[in-house]
Motif scaffolding. Structure first.
Motif, PDB file in Angstrom:
ATOM      1  N   ALA A  27       0.837  -1.207   0.000  1.00 33.19           N
ATOM      2  CA  ALA A  27       0.000   0.000   0.000  1.00 33.19           C
ATOM      3  C   ALA A  27       0.869   1.252   0.000  1.00 33.19           C
ATOM      4  O   ALA A  27       0.582   2.215  -0.725  1.00 33.19           O
ATOM      5  CB  ALA A  27      -0.944  -0.008   1.199  1.00 33.19           C
ATOM      6  N   ALA A  28       1.922   1.248   0.797  1.00 38.61           N
ATOM      7  CA  ALA A  28       2.817   2.408   0.850  1.00 38.61           C
ATOM      8  C   ALA A  28       3.516   2.615  -0.493  1.00 38.61           C
ATOM      9  O   ALA A  28       3.674   3.752  -0.956  1.00 38.61           O
ATOM     10  CB  ALA A  28       3.850   2.230   1.964  1.00 38.61           C
ATOM     11  N   ASP A  29       3.920   1.522  -1.118  1.00 42.65           N
ATOM     12  CA  ASP A  29       4.641   1.621  -2.393  1.00 42.65           C
ATOM     13  C   ASP A  29       3.773   2.143  -3.536  1.00 42.65           C
ATOM     14  O   ASP A  29       4.279   2.792  -4.445  1.00 42.65           O
ATOM     15  CB  ASP A  29       5.232   0.269  -2.788  1.00 42.65           C
ATOM     16  CG  ASP A  29       6.477  -0.080  -1.995  1.00 42.65           C
ATOM     17  OD1 ASP A  29       7.044   0.810  -1.332  1.00 42.65           O
ATOM     18  OD2 ASP A  29       6.885  -1.259  -2.038  1.00 42.65           O
ATOM     19  N   ILE A  30       2.480   1.840  -3.516  1.00 41.71           N
ATOM     20  CA  ILE A  30       1.642   2.254  -4.651  1.00 41.71           C
ATOM     21  C   ILE A  30       0.839   3.519  -4.376  1.00 41.71           C
ATOM     22  O   ILE A  30       0.183   4.029  -5.280  1.00 41.71           O
ATOM     23  CB  ILE A  30       0.695   1.124  -5.109  1.00 41.71           C
ATOM     24  CG1 ILE A  30      -0.426   0.861  -4.102  1.00 41.71           C
ATOM     25  CG2 ILE A  30       1.464  -0.135  -5.430  1.00 41.71           C
ATOM     26  CD1 ILE A  30      -1.537  -0.011  -4.642  1.00 41.71           C
ATOM     27  N   PHE A  31       0.897   4.038  -3.161  1.00 48.50           N
ATOM     28  CA  PHE A  31       0.038   5.163  -2.775  1.00 48.50           C
ATOM     29  C   PHE A  31       0.159   6.359  -3.723  1.00 48.50           C
ATOM     30  O   PHE A  31      -0.841   6.958  -4.096  1.00 48.50           O
ATOM     31  CB  PHE A  31       0.319   5.585  -1.344  1.00 48.50           C
ATOM     32  CG  PHE A  31      -0.641   6.627  -0.843  1.00 48.50           C
ATOM     33  CD1 PHE A  31      -1.918   6.256  -0.449  1.00 48.50           C
ATOM     34  CD2 PHE A  31      -0.295   7.959  -0.785  1.00 48.50           C
ATOM     35  CE1 PHE A  31      -2.829   7.208   0.007  1.00 48.50           C
ATOM     36  CE2 PHE A  31      -1.196   8.918  -0.332  1.00 48.50           C
ATOM     37  CZ  PHE A  31      -2.456   8.538   0.068  1.00 48.50           C
ATOM     38  N   PHE A  32       1.365   6.715  -4.114  1.00 53.82           N
ATOM     39  CA  PHE A  32       1.567   7.916  -4.934  1.00 53.82           C
ATOM     40  C   PHE A  32       1.661   7.632  -6.429  1.00 53.82           C
ATOM     41  O   PHE A  32       1.962   8.527  -7.208  1.00 53.82           O
ATOM     42  CB  PHE A  32       2.810   8.677  -4.465  1.00 53.82           C
ATOM     43  CG  PHE A  32       2.629   9.289  -3.106  1.00 53.82           C
ATOM     44  CD1 PHE A  32       1.802  10.385  -2.929  1.00 53.82           C
ATOM     45  CD2 PHE A  32       3.247   8.743  -1.992  1.00 53.82           C
ATOM     46  CE1 PHE A  32       1.608  10.951  -1.677  1.00 53.82           C
ATOM     47  CE2 PHE A  32       3.061   9.297  -0.733  1.00 53.82           C
ATOM     48  CZ  PHE A  32       2.243  10.394  -0.579  1.00 53.82           C
ATOM     49  N   LEU A  33       1.371   6.394  -6.827  1.00 52.66           N
ATOM     50  CA  LEU A  33       1.366   6.080  -8.252  1.00 52.66           C
ATOM     51  C   LEU A  33       0.145   6.689  -8.920  1.00 52.66           C
ATOM     52  O   LEU A  33      -0.870   6.958  -8.279  1.00 52.66           O
ATOM     53  CB  LEU A  33       1.329   4.561  -8.468  1.00 52.66           C
ATOM     54  CG  LEU A  33       2.546   3.757  -8.060  1.00 52.66           C
ATOM     55  CD1 LEU A  33       2.295   2.274  -8.328  1.00 52.66           C
ATOM     56  CD2 LEU A  33       3.790   4.223  -8.780  1.00 52.66           C
ATOM     57  N   ASP A  34       0.249   6.877 -10.209  1.00 53.40           N
ATOM     58  CA  ASP A  34      -0.885   7.297 -11.022  1.00 53.40           C
ATOM     59  C   ASP A  34      -2.035   6.319 -10.811  1.00 53.40           C
ATOM     60  O   ASP A  34      -1.821   5.116 -10.624  1.00 53.40           O
ATOM     61  CB  ASP A  34      -0.416   7.300 -12.481  1.00 53.40           C
ATOM     62  CG  ASP A  34      -1.516   7.629 -13.442  1.00 53.40           C
ATOM     63  OD1 ASP A  34      -2.118   6.677 -13.981  1.00 53.40           O
ATOM     64  OD2 ASP A  34      -1.782   8.818 -13.643  1.00 53.40           O
ATOM     65  N   ASN A  35      -3.262   6.811 -10.834  1.00 59.22           N
ATOM     66  CA  ASN A  35      -4.441   5.970 -10.593  1.00 59.22           C
ATOM     67  C   ASN A  35      -4.503   4.746 -11.503  1.00 59.22           C
ATOM     68  O   ASN A  35      -4.896   3.660 -11.080  1.00 59.22           O
ATOM     69  CB  ASN A  35      -5.729   6.778 -10.749  1.00 59.22           C
ATOM     70  CG  ASN A  35      -5.938   7.752  -9.626  1.00 59.22           C
ATOM     71  OD1 ASN A  35      -5.316   7.637  -8.569  1.00 59.22           O
ATOM     72  ND2 ASN A  35      -6.818   8.708  -9.827  1.00 59.22           N
ATOM     73  N   ARG A  36      -4.128   4.929 -12.741  1.00 59.14           N
ATOM     74  CA  ARG A  36      -4.156   3.818 -13.701  1.00 59.14           C
ATOM     75  C   ARG A  36      -3.194   2.706 -13.264  1.00 59.14           C
ATOM     76  O   ARG A  36      -3.524   1.522 -13.329  1.00 59.14           O
ATOM     77  CB  ARG A  36      -3.787   4.330 -15.087  1.00 59.14           C
ATOM     78  CG  ARG A  36      -3.908   3.324 -16.198  1.00 59.14           C
ATOM     79  CD  ARG A  36      -3.503   3.939 -17.513  1.00 59.14           C
ATOM     80  NE  ARG A  36      -2.302   4.725 -17.304  1.00 59.14           N
ATOM     81  CZ  ARG A  36      -1.070   4.420 -17.726  1.00 59.14           C
ATOM     82  NH1 ARG A  36      -0.842   3.495 -18.408  1.00 59.14           N
ATOM     83  NH2 ARG A  36      -0.013   5.108 -17.476  1.00 59.14           N
ATOM     84  N   LEU A  37      -2.014   3.090 -12.777  1.00 59.39           N
ATOM     85  CA  LEU A  37      -1.051   2.095 -12.305  1.00 59.39           C
ATOM     86  C   LEU A  37      -1.518   1.437 -11.010  1.00 59.39           C
ATOM     87  O   LEU A  37      -1.336   0.234 -10.822  1.00 59.39           O
ATOM     88  CB  LEU A  37       0.324   2.741 -12.101  1.00 59.39           C
ATOM     89  CG  LEU A  37       1.030   3.199 -13.367  1.00 59.39           C
ATOM     90  CD1 LEU A  37       2.309   3.945 -13.021  1.00 59.39           C
ATOM     91  CD2 LEU A  37       1.331   2.006 -14.252  1.00 59.39           C
ATOM     92  N   GLN A  38      -2.131   2.227 -10.129  1.00 60.92           N
ATOM     93  CA  GLN A  38      -2.679   1.648  -8.900  1.00 60.92           C
ATOM     94  C   GLN A  38      -3.705   0.577  -9.232  1.00 60.92           C
ATOM     95  O   GLN A  38      -3.706  -0.508  -8.644  1.00 60.92           O
ATOM     96  CB  GLN A  38      -3.330   2.726  -8.031  1.00 60.92           C
ATOM     97  CG  GLN A  38      -2.363   3.657  -7.366  1.00 60.92           C
ATOM     98  CD  GLN A  38      -3.076   4.757  -6.588  1.00 60.92           C
ATOM     99  OE1 GLN A  38      -4.290   4.946  -6.698  1.00 60.92           O
ATOM    100  NE2 GLN A  38      -2.318   5.502  -5.811  1.00 60.92           N
ATOM    101  N   GLU A  39      -4.585   0.873 -10.176  1.00 61.02           N
ATOM    102  CA  GLU A  39      -5.614  -0.088 -10.566  1.00 61.02           C
ATOM    103  C   GLU A  39      -5.000  -1.358 -11.144  1.00 61.02           C
ATOM    104  O   GLU A  39      -5.480  -2.467 -10.879  1.00 61.02           O
ATOM    105  CB  GLU A  39      -6.592   0.535 -11.569  1.00 61.02           C
ATOM    106  CG  GLU A  39      -7.525   1.542 -10.943  1.00 61.02           C
ATOM    107  CD  GLU A  39      -8.388   0.942  -9.842  1.00 61.02           C
ATOM    108  OE1 GLU A  39      -8.890  -0.192 -10.008  1.00 61.02           O
ATOM    109  OE2 GLU A  39      -8.550   1.601  -8.805  1.00 61.02           O
TER     110      GLU A  39
END
Length: 66
Positions: A27-39
């Protein structure tokens, strides 16, 4: 996807604290990724284990857990 099966087996072998620690780290690693990458990451996590995806989702407040 063979990798998802192996990752899922590993995840399910962890105790509850280890599962929570892993979800926190992801969760910490993906928090600041672009929404598309988070998805995309969440889609892959769901393939590994739906519980892991739900934990990461909840930690980052993407969805509310019951």
């Amino acid at each position: 996807m063979k990798e998802c099966i192996q990752a899922g087996n590993f995840y399910r072998s962890l105790d509850e604290q280890e599962k929570n620690d892993l979800a926190d780290a992801i969760a910490a690693d993906i928090f600041f990724l672009d929404n598309r990458l988070q998805e995309k990451v969440l889609e892959l996590l769901h393939m590994v284990d739906p519980e892991l995806k739900d934990k990461v989702d909840c930690i980052n407040n993407f969805t509310l857990q019951d």
